[in-house]
Write a protein that holds these residues in place. Structure first.
Motif, PDB file in Angstrom:
ATOM      1  N   UNK A 287       0.851  -1.193   0.000  1.00  0.00           N
ATOM      2  CA  UNK A 287       0.000   0.000   0.000  1.00  0.00           C
ATOM      3  C   UNK A 287       0.885   1.242   0.000  1.00  0.00           C
ATOM      4  N   UNK A 288       0.592   2.199  -0.905  1.00  0.00           N
ATOM      5  CA  UNK A 288       1.371   3.435  -0.932  1.00  0.00           C
ATOM      6  C   UNK A 288       0.786   4.443   0.051  1.00  0.00           C
ATOM      7  N   UNK A 289       1.321   5.686   0.047  1.00  0.00           N
ATOM      8  CA  UNK A 289       0.885   6.694   1.006  1.00  0.00           C
ATOM      9  C   UNK A 289      -0.577   7.063   0.829  1.00  0.00           C
ATOM     10  N   UNK A 290      -1.115   6.890  -0.362  1.00  0.00           N
ATOM     11  CA  UNK A 290      -2.529   7.196  -0.625  1.00  0.00           C
ATOM     12  C   UNK A 290      -3.453   6.028  -0.325  1.00  0.00           C
ATOM     13  N   UNK A 291      -2.880   4.922   0.124  1.00  0.00           N
ATOM     14  CA  UNK A 291      -3.694   3.757   0.417  1.00  0.00           C
ATOM     15  C   UNK A 291      -4.002   2.899  -0.782  1.00  0.00           C
ATOM     16  N   UNK A 292      -3.359   3.191  -1.902  1.00  0.00           N
ATOM     17  CA  UNK A 292      -3.598   2.396  -3.106  1.00  0.00           C
ATOM     18  C   UNK A 292      -2.928   1.037  -2.974  1.00  0.00           C
ATOM     19  N   UNK A 293      -3.681   0.012  -3.286  1.00  0.00           N
ATOM     20  CA  UNK A 293      -3.201  -1.366  -3.145  1.00  0.00           C
ATOM     21  C   UNK A 293      -2.606  -1.849  -4.457  1.00  0.00           C
ATOM     22  N   UNK A 294      -1.445  -2.486  -4.348  1.00  0.00           N
ATOM     23  CA  UNK A 294      -0.815  -3.065  -5.529  1.00  0.00           C
ATOM     24  C   UNK A 294      -0.222  -4.415  -5.168  1.00  0.00           C
ATOM     25  N   UNK A 295      -0.169  -5.295  -6.158  1.00  0.00           N
ATOM     26  CA  UNK A 295       0.350  -6.646  -5.958  1.00  0.00           C
ATOM     27  C   UNK A 295       1.759  -6.717  -6.521  1.00  0.00           C
ATOM     28  N   UNK A 296       2.682  -7.170  -5.682  1.00  0.00           N
ATOM     29  CA  UNK A 296       4.064  -7.270  -6.101  1.00  0.00           C
ATOM     30  C   UNK A 296       4.443  -8.669  -6.521  1.00  0.00           C
ATOM     31  N   UNK A 297       5.504  -9.171  -5.905  1.00  0.00           N
ATOM     32  CA  UNK A 297       6.035 -10.475  -6.296  1.00  0.00           C
ATOM     33  C   UNK A 297       5.089 -11.598  -5.926  1.00  0.00           C
ATOM     34  N   UNK A 298       5.173 -12.695  -6.644  1.00  0.00           N
ATOM     35  CA  UNK A 298       4.351 -13.883  -6.438  1.00  0.00           C
ATOM     36  C   UNK A 298       5.260 -15.100  -6.438  1.00  0.00           C
ATOM     37  N   UNK A 299       5.114 -15.936  -5.416  1.00  0.00           N
ATOM     38  CA  UNK A 299       5.942 -17.131  -5.310  1.00  0.00           C
ATOM     39  C   UNK A 299       5.062 -18.347  -5.057  1.00  0.00           C
ATOM     40  N   UNK A 300       5.333 -19.421  -5.757  1.00  0.00           N
ATOM     41  CA  UNK A 300       4.589 -20.665  -5.605  1.00  0.00           C
ATOM     42  C   UNK A 300       5.128 -21.464  -4.421  1.00  0.00           C
TER      43      UNK A 300
END
Length: 410
Positions: A287-300
């Motif tokens: 989550x950034x300073x504005x509260x926006x959600x983003x998906x980063x790395x993905x691991x199985x």
């Protein structure tokens, strides 16, 4: 319990005593099961099955055997009749204009006037059934509507409901809209009772009858704990028949195992039942300073190793677990908690350093004071070594002052 011998096979037979559970059951594969206290006291003579006679025989009758015995009908049977039956004709079934794929199988009495579909009564059988007869390139059709009423959600017994530790969860128990069950009851079943599950104690956060619709008897748990996992049963009476639905609550939690290197840890996704789980994956959510959600790395995989002090790894790590038909659930781990611990350690080191500097300064001041005191002591000691000289000096000084005063007066 007698019916016309319409079946080319022996159906599943189930006898139960009202509100007392299973008395005797025989599967199509020949396996037999007895309820508690009925073992080897009851049977259905196999020699009568082909005649459509499934009557129950009770040996060594006891006083406790009294009561209402219920013949449980759990099947839907569809017939396709053609009169006269054309020799060489074939039959196929459609449900809601789609080819019907049976679970229990289709029984076809070829060469007779009937074709039969026998299926366990579930909500998936609701709709418009069409019997399609093929004969020498021509088709004949006949349709009929079928409504299966009862507990429609969950649609089958032993459905698994997944929830994370600390979260809220709904245990569904929805009857057909036209059915209003009386005396609805929720129970948590004790483990180890297969044919006659014994009710146990419901969780403290359990709450039922929260819906305004009388056909919806779903329940909820406000805060799920590991101890809440297990089997639950919802039941209600419809026209004198007791309808039940069993389901299983599977609880998930995440676990952090620090490695020997204090800067890293292994996150593991744990479930109380993994029989339906086919895959795991860990997703980094930021989550950034504005509260926006983003998906980063993905691991199985069921576990993932990460650095606890790395800024790139801060945020949420969500474990998603999947089944054959898609995602089953997820649980989130907050990496900020571990970073906070590392920050507290650094802060503690800073406090210790400041304390050491302060103690060193105080010690230095004390040493200076002691040195000055020692110098004063040495000076006084040197003067005290010549007391006579000190007396002469004072006497001479006093006489000089006296002469000077007399001269001033004159």
């Amino acid at each position: 319990c007698k019916c016309s011998p319409l079946y080319p096979f022996i159906p599943t037979i189930l006898w139960s005593k009202a509100n007392k559970g299973t008395v005797w059951r025989k599967e199509r594969n020949g396996l037999q099961y007895w309820g508690y206290s009925w073992f080897q006291r009851v049977r259905c003579p196999n020699s009568r099955f082909e005649k459509g006679d499934f009557s129950l025989q009770i040996n060594n009758v006891r006083e406790g055997d009294g009561g209402v015995v219920v013949k449980v009908v759990t099947s839907v049977i569809n017939y396709c009749k053609v009169t006269p039956w054309p020799h060489g004709a074939t039959v196929r079934w459609t449900l809601n204009n789609s080819p019907f794929v049976p679970q229990a199988g289709i029984a076809a009495n070829r060469g007779t006037t009937e074709n039969v579909v026998r299926e366990k009564a579930t909500a998936r059988l609701t709709g418009n059934w069409t019997c399609v007869v093929d004969y020498k390139g021509k088709e004949g059709r006949a349709s009929a509507a079928l409504a299966v009423k009862g507990v429609i959600h969950p649609s089958k017994d032993d459905t698994k409901v997944y929830a994370a530790v600390g979260s809220a969860v709904t245990l569904p128990c929805v009857f057909s809209p036209s059915l209003i069950p009386s005396n609805p009851v929720w129970e948590k079943l004790k483990p180890g009772f297969l044919f006659k599950p014994a009710p146990g104690r419901l969780p403290t956060s359990f709450s039922s009858s929260f819906s305004q619709h009388p056909s919806d008897q779903s329940a909820s748990l406000k805060e799920v704990g590991l101890e809440d996992e297990g089997r639950y049963r919802c039941s209600g009476s419809i026209a004198g028949q007791r309808l039940t639905r069993n389901m299983q609550l599977v609880v998930a939690k995440s676990n952090s195992i620090p490695s020997k290197d204090t800067g890293s840890a292994t996150l593991t996704c744990q479930l109380t039942d993994t029989s339906e789980v086919t895959d795991y994956e860990w997703v980094h959510v930021v989550y950034d300073l504005n509260g926006t959600r983003s998906v980063g790395s993905l691991q199985k995989g069921k576990s993932v190793s990460i650095s606890r002090v790395s800024k790139e790894n801060q945020g949420e790590w969500a474990c998603r677990f999947y089944g054959r038909d898609g995602i089953l659930g997820n649980i989130t781990y907050h990496i900020q908690l571990m970073s906070g611990l590392s920050g507290q350690t650094s802060l503690g080191v800073s406090h210790n350093t400041a304390a050491m500097v302060g103690l060193s300064f105080l010690l230095l001041v004390l040493l200076l004071i002691l040195a000055q005191m020692y110098k004063n002591h040495r000076r006084r000691k040197r003067i005290f070594q010549y007391p006579a000289l000190e007396t002469i000096v004072h006497t001479v000084s006093n006489e000089r002052e006296e002469r000077e005063r007399k001269q001033v007066k004159n």
